[in-house]
Design an enzyme around this catalytic site. Structure first.
Site, PDB file in Angstrom:
ATOM      1  N   HIS A  12      51.914  44.642  41.672  1.00 43.64           N
ATOM      2  CA  HIS A  12      50.580  45.350  42.640  1.00 43.64           C
ATOM      3  C   HIS A  12      50.485  46.877  42.233  1.00 43.64           C
ATOM      4  CE1 HIS A  12      49.981  41.979  45.659  1.00 43.64           C
ATOM      5  NE2 HIS A  12      51.058  41.722  45.205  1.00 43.64           N
TER       6      HIS A  12
ATOM      7  N   GLU B 210      48.237  48.816  42.780  1.00 43.91           N
ATOM      8  CA  GLU B 210      47.572  49.594  43.934  1.00 43.91           C
ATOM      9  C   GLU B 210      48.564  50.241  44.960  1.00 43.91           C
ATOM     10  OE1 GLU B 210      47.714  45.382  45.731  1.00 43.91           O
ATOM     11  OE2 GLU B 210      47.651  46.337  43.776  1.00 43.91           O
TER      12      GLU B 210
ATOM     13  N   CYS C 244      48.503  40.126  40.909  1.00 43.47           N
ATOM     14  CA  CYS C 244      49.456  39.023  41.512  1.00 43.47           C
ATOM     15  C   CYS C 244      48.615  37.527  41.535  1.00 43.47           C
ATOM     16  CB  CYS C 244      49.784  39.330  43.021  1.00 43.47           C
ATOM     17  SG  CYS C 244      51.161  38.394  43.388  1.00 43.47           S
TER      18      CYS C 244
END
Length: 611
Positions: free
Chosen positions: A525, A527, A398
């Protein structure tokens, strides 16, 4: 539908979220389908506008919901996809009730906490509990509900009352209350103390809820006499009192519950004894033991703004852990405060400046996570510059991707004032700009949120290979600034490659440096979708590159051919070195599983090391 409510007492931060997730894992392994709900008693509508220092990271769901980090634990442990409605807040409930009052739905009645707010809470739970979250069409069998905060908090009073009523609404055999409490040890006497838990249970009873099961947090397993005392004073059967003592990693928690027969206690309370199968938790056992026995370190610097609170980057930490375990390496995270890398710090705090740069220069890989605001941005840009110039594996997420683009523009294109309009609106070279659909007046829920498709337009890029050469990937987003499309052509001519874009082709999603060992930035993102045993491809790439094993991950087919052609090989899997009977490694390539890594005999644990 069966309901398991998890509450907490004595102090906050006991691990209710991990306990709730672990109960879900245990029940799932017993053959039940599980969903989860998190109740947060704060007045915010959602977690989107809260500082990470207040509540840790903001977790983002597929539907764009900005929710509490515990929902990330639920998704990772249970491998499910929740919705924004799985996170209930006081703000959402009151907003819902007031909207109904304005419409006249209460038919002129005086709107009160009881029954109108408490009814709204119960209706919300029943409605959300039946939403499938595991890809199946039918509702789940069990809904695990976590009540945030601590028993006795003023703000949670309406929820306590509602849940007390709810236990009667669903009836006996359909509601199980697990109370997580603390059994401290005073260093002066070295004795486990039960009084805090006794008071917590007494307070819970005074509010109309009676615990069926006690989950006691302690540094060590509860002594028998302590359990006897708790059973006597808390009126909970001895077999329904469990110890959740400190463990090397949280993957042991489901195993602790299984070893203490927690599934049997829950099944008795919920009348499920006849339909449950005995849990094995083989995957979790292998994964926990493997993680404990990793010794070869991989050092990753996380260069961020909130490095003083690890929960601010919880999903990033978990994704790094998943990838390091897949690569059979022991993760070591070096927290580098971004502002300490800046020139101003060299003057104001020279020791902090030297320490930060010493950390950065001693790592195997660098990760710059997302964030908002200008504090530490120049330090993040310097970290990206160091990684680019010194060929250190780098992953920017990001804002981390955006600072990589800014640094490239400054250093390679010599646009010395290149910046984001978020930090310098008047810059002559706005590499990062505000998205046209964003709102400048309202902060909550106005970003580009949720799962969006990113299409690969550079097929031989490292990111495309990491994702298995798919045409596109679905990843979750949370941003209101983007790479300026008017500058993309000049950046690409200078050597920056935008490997993936959105469906319009105008919004940059992944950036790479082709001539760098591993330099990737993602606007999304990754993750948020990483799972134990299913590491995020980009995190896997970062860890593999940091270990010098990127080729093994990018070119698994060639590794497979070497295994077949070059005689006896040992395959390191599940923590054990194995050899096939015929002298050749019996390895089957399963491209659809775990990012293209190999598994032996369909083993559930990802990763491969050759000896």
């Amino acid at each position: 539908m069966k309901y398991v409510l998890v509450t907490g007492g004595v102090v906050s931060g006991l691990g209710k979220g991990v306990t709730a997730s672990s109960i879900g894992v245990l029940l799932k392994d017993c053959g039940l389908r599980v969903t989860s709900i998190k109740i947060d008693p704060y007045l915010n509508t959602d977690a989107g506008t809260m500082s990470p220092f207040e509540h840790g990271e903001v977790f983002v769901l597929d539907d764009g919901g900005e929710v509490d980090l515990d929902l990330g634990n639920y998704e990772r442990f249970l491998d499910i996809k929740l919705t924004r409605d799985n996170n209930i807040t006081t703000g959402k409930i009151y907003q819902h009730v007031i909207a109904k009052e304005r419409k006249g739905d209460y038919l002129g009645k005086t709107v009160q906490v009881v029954p109108h707010v408490t009814d709204a809470i119960q209706d919300w739970i029943e409605r959300v509990a039946v939403i499938p979250v595991d890809g199946e069409e039918d509702p789940a069998d069990v809904c695990v509900i976590e009540l945030g905060g601590t028993i006795g908090d003023i703000e949670s009073a309406p929820f306590i009352e509602a849940l007390g009523q709810f236990s009667y609404r669903v009836g006996p055999g359909n509601f199980c209350l697990v109370h997580v409490s603390l059994v401290p040890v005073l260093n002066v006497v070295g004795e486990q103390k039960t009084k805090p838990t006794q008071h917590s249970v007494r307070g819970l009873r005074g509010l109309g809820l009676t615990p069926d099961i006690l989950a006691c947090r302690s540094t060590k397993a509860l002594e028998d006499n302590v359990k006897d005392k708790l059973a006597q004073f808390c009126h909970v059967p001895l077999d329904y009192i469990f110890t959740l003592y400190d463990v090397p990693n949280i993957w042991h928690i489901p195993l602790l519950l299984k070893d203490q027969k927690a599934h049997l206690a829950i099944s008795k309370v919920l009348n499920l004894a006849n339909i449950l199968k005995e849990p094995s938790l083989e995957e979790w056992t292998s994964r926990a033991e493997l993680c404990d026995n990793l010794h070869v370190p991989v050092r990753i610097a996380v260069v961020g703004k909130y490095t003083g609170l690890s929960d601010a980057y919880l999903s990033v930490l978990k994704a790094l852990l998943h990838a390091s375990v897949a690569c059979r390496k022991k993760l070591v995270v070096d927290w580098v405060p971004a502002c300490d890398l800046e020139k101003e710090t060299e003057k104001e705090n020279p020791d902090g400046y030297k320490a930060a740069w010493k950390l950065l220069k001693g790592v195997d890989g660098i990760l710059v996570p997302g964030g908002f605001g200008d504090r530490g941005v120049e330090g993040k840009i310097l970290a990206a510059k160091y990684a680019r110039e010194n060929k250190i594996p780098f992953l920017g997420i990001c804002l981390g991707m955006q600072v990589a683009v800014i640094e490239f523009a400054r250093s390679v294109l010599c646009w010395h004032d290149a910046n984001s309009t978020e930090f310098k609106p008047e810059t002559k070279h706005p590499c990062i700009i505000f998205m046209p659909e964003g709102s400048r007046t309202h902060m909550g829920g106005t970003m580009r949120l949720g799962s969006r498709k990113s299409f690969f337009n550079v097929k031989d890029s490292k990111s495309a290979k990491l994702y298995g050469n798919k045409n596109f990937v679905d990843e979750r987003h949370r941003h209101r600034y983007e790479v300026n499309p008017d500058m993309v052509e000049r950046l690409e001519k200078a050597g920056l490659s935008f490997a993936a874009k959105d469906e319009s082709g105008k919004r940059m999603e992944i950036v790479e440096l082709p001539n760098h060992p591993f330099f990737i930035g993602a606007q999304f993102h990754p993750e948020y979708k990483s799972r134990p045993g299913k590491a995020s491809p980009l995190f896997l790439g970062l860890i593999a590159a940091s270990c010098g094993e990127l080729d093994t991950v990018l070119n698994p087919a060639s590794v497979h051919q070497n295994l077949i052609s070059n005689g006896p090989k040992n395959v390191f899997i599940n923590g054990t070195s194995k050899k096939s009977p015929n002298g050749l490694a019996d390895v089957r390539y399963n491209k659809g599983y775990c990012n293209g890594l190999y598994t032996l005999d369909s083993s559930a644990v990802a990763g491969l090391s050759l000896h």
